[in-house]
Design a protein around this motif. Sequence first.
Motif, PDB file in Angstrom:
ATOM      1  N   UNK A 216       0.871  -1.185   0.000  1.00 47.69           N
ATOM      2  CA  UNK A 216       0.000   0.000   0.000  1.00 47.69           C
ATOM      3  C   UNK A 216       0.902   1.227   0.000  1.00 47.69           C
ATOM      4  N   UNK A 217       0.773   2.062  -1.022  1.00 45.51           N
ATOM      5  CA  UNK A 217       1.615   3.248  -1.168  1.00 45.51           C
ATOM      6  C   UNK A 217       3.096   2.883  -1.077  1.00 45.51           C
ATOM      7  N   UNK A 218       3.456   1.719  -1.635  1.00 49.65           N
ATOM      8  CA  UNK A 218       4.846   1.290  -1.666  1.00 49.65           C
ATOM      9  C   UNK A 218       5.336   0.592  -0.416  1.00 49.65           C
ATOM     10  N   UNK A 219       4.500   0.462   0.603  1.00 48.05           N
ATOM     11  CA  UNK A 219       4.894  -0.183   1.863  1.00 48.05           C
ATOM     12  C   UNK A 219       4.210  -1.542   1.959  1.00 48.05           C
ATOM     13  N   UNK A 220       4.994  -2.582   2.229  1.00 46.09           N
ATOM     14  CA  UNK A 220       4.421  -3.932   2.285  1.00 46.09           C
ATOM     15  C   UNK A 220       3.492  -4.083   3.490  1.00 46.09           C
ATOM     16  N   UNK A 221       2.384  -4.806   3.261  1.00 49.83           N
ATOM     17  CA  UNK A 221       1.468  -5.183   4.334  1.00 49.83           C
ATOM     18  C   UNK A 221       1.594  -6.693   4.518  1.00 49.83           C
ATOM     19  N   UNK A 222       2.448  -7.135   5.420  1.00 47.24           N
ATOM     20  CA  UNK A 222       2.705  -8.575   5.555  1.00 47.24           C
ATOM     21  C   UNK A 222       1.495  -9.338   6.078  1.00 47.24           C
ATOM     22  N   UNK A 223       1.336 -10.552   5.566  1.00 45.78           N
ATOM     23  CA  UNK A 223       0.326 -11.467   6.100  1.00 45.78           C
ATOM     24  C   UNK A 223      -1.092 -11.244   5.641  1.00 45.78           C
ATOM     25  N   UNK A 224      -1.328 -10.307   4.703  1.00 46.18           N
ATOM     26  CA  UNK A 224      -2.708 -10.034   4.303  1.00 46.18           C
ATOM     27  C   UNK A 224      -3.121 -10.802   3.047  1.00 46.18           C
ATOM     28  N   UNK A 225      -2.149 -11.323   2.291  1.00 46.72           N
ATOM     29  CA  UNK A 225      -2.471 -12.014   1.042  1.00 46.72           C
ATOM     30  C   UNK A 225      -2.218 -13.504   1.127  1.00 46.72           C
ATOM     31  N   UNK A 226      -3.097 -14.275   0.504  1.00 43.54           N
ATOM     32  CA  UNK A 226      -2.921 -15.730   0.473  1.00 43.54           C
ATOM     33  C   UNK A 226      -3.658 -16.287  -0.739  1.00 43.54           C
ATOM     34  N   UNK A 227      -3.192 -17.431  -1.207  1.00 41.34           N
ATOM     35  CA  UNK A 227      -3.840 -18.074  -2.343  1.00 41.34           C
ATOM     36  C   UNK A 227      -2.842 -18.485  -3.404  1.00 41.34           C
ATOM     37  N   UNK A 228      -3.331 -18.627  -4.617  1.00 41.59           N
ATOM     38  CA  UNK A 228      -2.498 -19.090  -5.730  1.00 41.59           C
ATOM     39  C   UNK A 228      -1.663 -17.941  -6.296  1.00 41.59           C
ATOM     40  N   UNK A 229      -0.511 -18.303  -6.854  1.00 37.75           N
ATOM     41  CA  UNK A 229       0.316 -17.389  -7.622  1.00 37.75           C
ATOM     42  C   UNK A 229       0.373 -17.914  -9.048  1.00 37.75           C
ATOM     43  N   UNK A 230       0.389 -17.018 -10.021  1.00 39.47           N
ATOM     44  CA  UNK A 230       0.387 -17.498 -11.400  1.00 39.47           C
ATOM     45  C   UNK A 230       1.102 -16.547 -12.338  1.00 39.47           C
ATOM     46  N   UNK A 231       1.515 -17.117 -13.470  1.00 41.28           N
ATOM     47  CA  UNK A 231       2.080 -16.355 -14.575  1.00 41.28           C
ATOM     48  C   UNK A 231       1.249 -16.670 -15.817  1.00 41.28           C
ATOM     49  N   UNK A 232       1.042 -15.678 -16.653  1.00 41.13           N
ATOM     50  CA  UNK A 232       0.281 -15.879 -17.886  1.00 41.13           C
ATOM     51  C   UNK A 232       1.187 -16.605 -18.884  1.00 41.13           C
ATOM     52  N   UNK A 233       0.778 -17.767 -19.394  1.00 42.03           N
ATOM     53  CA  UNK A 233       1.646 -18.522 -20.310  1.00 42.03           C
ATOM     54  C   UNK A 233       1.981 -17.726 -21.564  1.00 42.03           C
ATOM     55  N   UNK A 234       3.125 -18.047 -22.155  1.00 39.45           N
ATOM     56  CA  UNK A 234       3.575 -17.359 -23.365  1.00 39.45           C
ATOM     57  C   UNK A 234       2.543 -17.493 -24.470  1.00 39.45           C
ATOM     58  N   UNK A 235       2.323 -16.384 -25.177  1.00 38.95           N
ATOM     59  CA  UNK A 235       1.427 -16.328 -26.335  1.00 38.95           C
ATOM     60  C   UNK A 235      -0.015 -16.687 -25.980  1.00 38.95           C
ATOM     61  N   UNK A 236      -0.424 -16.410 -24.749  1.00 38.00           N
ATOM     62  CA  UNK A 236      -1.811 -16.657 -24.344  1.00 38.00           C
ATOM     63  C   UNK A 236      -2.427 -15.385 -23.773  1.00 38.00           C
ATOM     64  N   UNK A 237      -3.755 -15.416 -23.694  1.00 42.52           N
ATOM     65  CA  UNK A 237      -4.538 -14.280 -23.186  1.00 42.52           C
ATOM     66  C   UNK A 237      -5.439 -14.806 -22.078  1.00 42.52           C
ATOM     67  N   UNK A 238      -5.246 -14.283 -20.878  1.00 44.87           N
ATOM     68  CA  UNK A 238      -6.032 -14.735 -19.732  1.00 44.87           C
ATOM     69  C   UNK A 238      -6.911 -13.598 -19.220  1.00 44.87           C
ATOM     70  N   UNK A 239      -8.160 -13.939 -18.915  1.00 47.29           N
ATOM     71  CA  UNK A 239      -9.071 -12.963 -18.311  1.00 47.29           C
ATOM     72  C   UNK A 239      -8.921 -12.997 -16.794  1.00 47.29           C
ATOM     73  N   UNK A 240      -8.710 -11.821 -16.215  1.00 47.56           N
ATOM     74  CA  UNK A 240      -8.609 -11.675 -14.769  1.00 47.56           C
ATOM     75  C   UNK A 240      -9.863 -10.967 -14.257  1.00 47.56           C
ATOM     76  N   UNK A 241     -10.378 -11.455 -13.148  1.00 50.13           N
ATOM     77  CA  UNK A 241     -11.570 -10.871 -12.535  1.00 50.13           C
ATOM     78  C   UNK A 241     -11.201 -10.326 -11.163  1.00 50.13           C
ATOM     79  N   UNK A 242     -11.491  -9.052 -10.933  1.00 47.36           N
ATOM     80  CA  UNK A 242     -11.185  -8.389  -9.665  1.00 47.36           C
ATOM     81  C   UNK A 242     -12.498  -8.055  -8.957  1.00 47.36           C
ATOM     82  N   UNK A 243     -12.538  -8.265  -7.660  1.00 51.36           N
ATOM     83  CA  UNK A 243     -13.760  -7.943  -6.921  1.00 51.36           C
ATOM     84  C   UNK A 243     -13.881  -6.450  -6.658  1.00 51.36           C
TER      85      UNK A 243
END
Length: 255
Positions: A216-243
């Motif tokens: 937040x504003x360049x300062x890390x907020x430890x412990x607030x995020x959890x779940x999967x991590x991912x990279x978009x595969x080469x030459x592919x298009x992925x739709x991301x949904x944000x709440x």
Amino acid sequence: MSAPDIHVGGRQIFGSRPATFSRHCFILKPLGLQGWQGLPSGRREVLARAVQHGEHDTRVFLPSRVVTIDAWAIARNEYDLGRAIDEIVGVGATGDRIDVSVAMHGQLRRAVGRRMLVEADDSGVRNGHDYYGEFQMQLVFADPRKYGEKTTSPESGTATSIDVSSWGNFPAYPEIELVSPPASYTISSPGGSFTVTGATPGGVHVVNLRTGRVYRAGVEMPGVGRGDLWAVPAAQRWRHTLSTPGRIRIADTFI
């Protein structure tokens, strides 16, 4: 085909001699860039099959990248040649990480590495009105990947449904930016779901999906995020949904 132009530690090494220069310049030798394109053998953990033929099938990882640059320093006189050699020998000498970019084939690629060695000769070979000195620089890149320009989706404003493309030859990690988000929100894609809970609301949040860290504003907020991590595969298009509305930045990634 034009020779590559290199920027390393704030110094420019031209692919060919510029039409004009003031006191000195650096020029890449023919075929003077090695290791930037392609990588040596991969790295893997060998696990033999006990009392059986062969070994277990284990994943192969990329090695570090080692790049060698062979070039000339050119100056108007011996004094300026000595200053040029001092300048290039000092690049990355503290051992800190330095930014490196190479413009080649009409495309720009960036990486961050460390200088391993610089060897130089400032004896001042005369060629016409100029003095030439040779040098060789070797750099090591712990992260062997090269990165193109970052693109932002959407180009303006924010959205909750965002298509993100990866045009490199290696998976690319997205970076999610959310403006004035609540304390809790979710980011989803074909690669999984990442949830932030208990964060300080408001301001600008950035979620790095390479590391799972939330800022937040360049300062890390430890412990607030959890779940999967991912990279978009080469030459592919992925739709991301944000709440909650945001935008996504991604840099095409290459090996």
